[in-house]
Scaffold this active site. Sequence first.
Site, PDB file in Angstrom:
ATOM      1  N   TYR A  70       0.834  -1.209   0.000  1.00 37.83           N
ATOM      2  CA  TYR A  70       0.000   0.000   0.000  1.00 37.83           C
ATOM      3  C   TYR A  70       0.866   1.255   0.000  1.00 37.83           C
ATOM      4  CZ  TYR A  70      -3.817   3.166   1.067  1.00 37.83           C
ATOM      5  OH  TYR A  70      -4.732   4.180   1.003  1.00 37.83           O
ATOM      6  N   PHE A 122      -7.298  19.622 -26.189  1.00 35.96           N
ATOM      7  CA  PHE A 122      -7.680  18.213 -26.135  1.00 35.96           C
ATOM      8  C   PHE A 122      -8.870  18.114 -25.175  1.00 35.96           C
ATOM      9  CE2 PHE A 122      -7.831  13.883 -24.619  1.00 35.96           C
ATOM     10  CZ  PHE A 122      -8.048  13.268 -25.835  1.00 35.96           C
ATOM     11  N   THR A 123      -9.765  17.189 -25.473  1.00 34.02           N
ATOM     12  CA  THR A 123     -11.061  17.126 -24.778  1.00 34.02           C
ATOM     13  C   THR A 123     -10.931  17.114 -23.252  1.00 34.02           C
ATOM     14  OG1 THR A 123     -10.994  14.729 -25.080  1.00 34.02           O
ATOM     15  CG2 THR A 123     -12.233  16.003 -26.712  1.00 34.02           C
ATOM     16  N   ASP A 213       1.878  18.141 -22.484  1.00 33.71           N
ATOM     17  CA  ASP A 213       1.085  16.928 -22.564  1.00 33.71           C
ATOM     18  C   ASP A 213       1.949  15.975 -23.387  1.00 33.71           C
ATOM     19  OD1 ASP A 213      -0.493  14.818 -23.299  1.00 33.71           O
ATOM     20  OD2 ASP A 213      -2.309  16.005 -23.548  1.00 33.71           O
ATOM     21  N   LYS A 256      -0.818   5.417 -24.037  1.00 38.33           N
ATOM     22  CA  LYS A 256      -0.411   5.581 -25.435  1.00 38.33           C
ATOM     23  C   LYS A 256       1.065   5.170 -25.561  1.00 38.33           C
ATOM     24  CE  LYS A 256      -4.189   8.353 -25.202  1.00 38.33           C
ATOM     25  NZ  LYS A 256      -4.982   8.516 -23.959  1.00 38.33           N
ATOM     26  N   ARG A 380     -13.785  13.087 -34.746  1.00 38.73           N
ATOM     27  CA  ARG A 380     -13.012  14.163 -34.136  1.00 38.73           C
ATOM     28  C   ARG A 380     -13.396  15.440 -34.870  1.00 38.73           C
ATOM     29  NH1 ARG A 380     -10.426  12.345 -29.257  1.00 38.73           N
ATOM     30  NH2 ARG A 380     -12.601  12.788 -28.945  1.00 38.73           N
ATOM     31  N   PHE A 447     -19.090  13.476 -26.718  1.00 38.50           N
ATOM     32  CA  PHE A 447     -18.809  12.487 -27.766  1.00 38.50           C
ATOM     33  C   PHE A 447     -18.792  11.060 -27.237  1.00 38.50           C
ATOM     34  CE2 PHE A 447     -14.417  11.815 -26.439  1.00 38.50           C
ATOM     35  CZ  PHE A 447     -14.176  12.960 -25.711  1.00 38.50           C
TER      36      PHE A 447
HETATM   37  O1  PLI Z   1      -7.254   8.818 -21.659  1.00 41.00           O
HETATM   38  P1  PLI Z   1      -6.352   9.350 -20.578  1.00 41.00           P
HETATM   39  O2  PLI Z   1      -7.084   9.905 -19.436  1.00 41.00           O
HETATM   40  O3  PLI Z   1      -5.287   8.390 -20.176  1.00 41.00           O
HETATM   41  O4  PLI Z   1      -5.525  10.564 -21.258  1.00 41.00           O
HETATM   42  C1  PLI Z   1      -6.133  11.751 -21.656  1.00 41.00           C
HETATM   43  C2  PLI Z   1      -5.412  12.331 -22.826  1.00 41.00           C
HETATM   44  C3  PLI Z   1      -4.634  13.430 -22.658  1.00 41.00           C
HETATM   45  N1  PLI Z   1      -3.973  14.001 -23.696  1.00 41.00           N
HETATM   46  C4  PLI Z   1      -4.051  13.497 -24.950  1.00 41.00           C
HETATM   47  C5  PLI Z   1      -3.307  14.163 -26.052  1.00 41.00           C
HETATM   48  C6  PLI Z   1      -4.824  12.381 -25.190  1.00 41.00           C
HETATM   49  O5  PLI Z   1      -4.880  11.884 -26.429  1.00 41.00           O
HETATM   50  C7  PLI Z   1      -5.555  11.762 -24.117  1.00 41.00           C
HETATM   51  C8  PLI Z   1      -6.416  10.678 -24.319  1.00 41.00           C
HETATM   52  N2  PLI Z   1      -6.728  10.288 -25.524  1.00 41.00           N
HETATM   53  C9  PLI Z   1      -7.582   9.359 -25.909  1.00 41.00           C
HETATM   54  C10 PLI Z   1      -8.396   8.567 -24.968  1.00 41.00           C
HETATM   55  C11 PLI Z   1      -7.700   9.122 -27.328  1.00 41.00           C
HETATM   56  O6  PLI Z   1      -8.447   8.223 -27.739  1.00 41.00           O
HETATM   57  O7  PLI Z   1      -7.012   9.825 -28.092  1.00 41.00           O
END
Ligand code: PLI
Length: 461
Positions: A70, A122-123, A213, A256, A380, A447
């Site tokens: 933990y 970004f969203t 980011d 990613k 998008r 979305f």
């Molecule tokens: O999906 P998260 O919470 O791990 O990360 C959010 C996020 C932040 N910045 C950028 C540039 C992204 O592309 C992003 C998440 N993107 C998604 C889920 C996508 O499908 O592109």
Amino acid sequence: MINVEPYRIKVVEPLRVSTRAQRQVALEAAGYNTFLLRSEDVFIDLLTDSGTSAMSSDQWAAMMRGDEAYAGSRSFFALEEAVRDVYGFPYVVPTHQGRGAEHLLSKILIKPGQYTPGNMYFTTTRAHQELAGATFVDVIGDAAHDATAPGDFKGDVDLAKLEKLIADVGPSQIAYVNVAVTVNMAGGQPVSLANLRAVSQLCHRHGILLWSDATRCAENAYFVQQREPGYADVPVAEILRQMMDCFDGCTMSGKKDNLVNIGGFLAMRDETILQHARELVVLYEGMPSYGGMAGRDMEAMATGIREMVDDDYIGHRVGQVAYLGGLLLEAGVPIAQPVGGHGVFLDARRFLPHLTQDAYPAQSLAAQLYLDSGVRAMERGIVSAGRDPRTGRNHTPHLELVRLTVPRRVYTDRHLEVVAESVIRLWDARAGIGGLEMTYEPATLRFFTARFRPLAGAGGH
Ligand code: PLI
């Protein structure tokens, strides 16, 4: 040499090819929103490259080393060491995913009424900034908003726009500047190192924090190696360090470029920000030594961080995306150019010129692609852009795109050929594709869960 996979496949997951009639039922049940489809009804899933990577044998082995304590987990220190080595940030706070880090950063740095300039929105990033009381200001170069404009580094910040904002509102009204590498909503376009250095100088001259980011930072570093004069012989790992040297810290979605299925982090140089982040992370995520992650996930991420900067891996990954783009360009299909790092973006404005933006052309095209072949893509465009929280009016982005996102190390080129075939079939039949109307609109990040139906009298459904 052809773009050969620098790995072999040890585990496979069967895929099911459905019939068009089955897909019609599934699409209607999903309200014409590809996010609401069940994964088992999808053949080739290009919804996102987020959390969809195939892990390596080293990552799976690392999972067995996970220390699930933990507090003070050994796996946290493995992650911290990987972030220090590869990114160069001394401090890291793990979060459950990227938006967890964005939440913490927005709470720490933003005072209501301040501005948060960035190279396109970004969203989730903008949503957290707005929730904390900031106003997002887009300071990306104009070319990024034009899917047809050429440019090696369309993600670059327009320094004149940023300087003007600083002059207009004053440096103290800027919470921080956020630069995404690469720019997801612009089609995965990279930022040059020259631009990062210039933005860094400008911000730091005014005492403004510069955050990255860094979600797709390895892909960005690869583009620098390939396109920016002077870097052709510099390893991606070294370029990435030079990129991160420009920043005070970063938010990271590990799902990613870090090659894991879950996880993220906030990293920084400043101890006061670290302390604040550790205070908040216990409220919203978990102990500072795991944030929102299991020990085993931190181990897999630590290993993925080192793998992402392998020159052979990243060259193949970006090359595979370019391969799909090339197949579509050869057939005359309109896509955002140049092809970016994580996906190919269909230009729905030129694909369906007979539809106005309020008929959701990109949403409709994504639905038709699913119907044609079971390939899942993502809108998008106007749906993703949402509404201005002050006026309640729709944002109307110039880019109206369908993203074909390529997961890392998951699909073969043959899969991508099937995708291209289906897109080209739709291109040939584009005149019959009609628009949609929205029947349910959630209040935030619409979305993900909005529902649609074909416009009355629309063809192609
Ligand atoms: O999906 P998260 O919470 O791990 O990360 C959010 C996020 C932040 N910045 C950028 C540039 C992204 O592309 C992003 C998440 N993107 C998604 C889920 C996508 O499908 O592109």
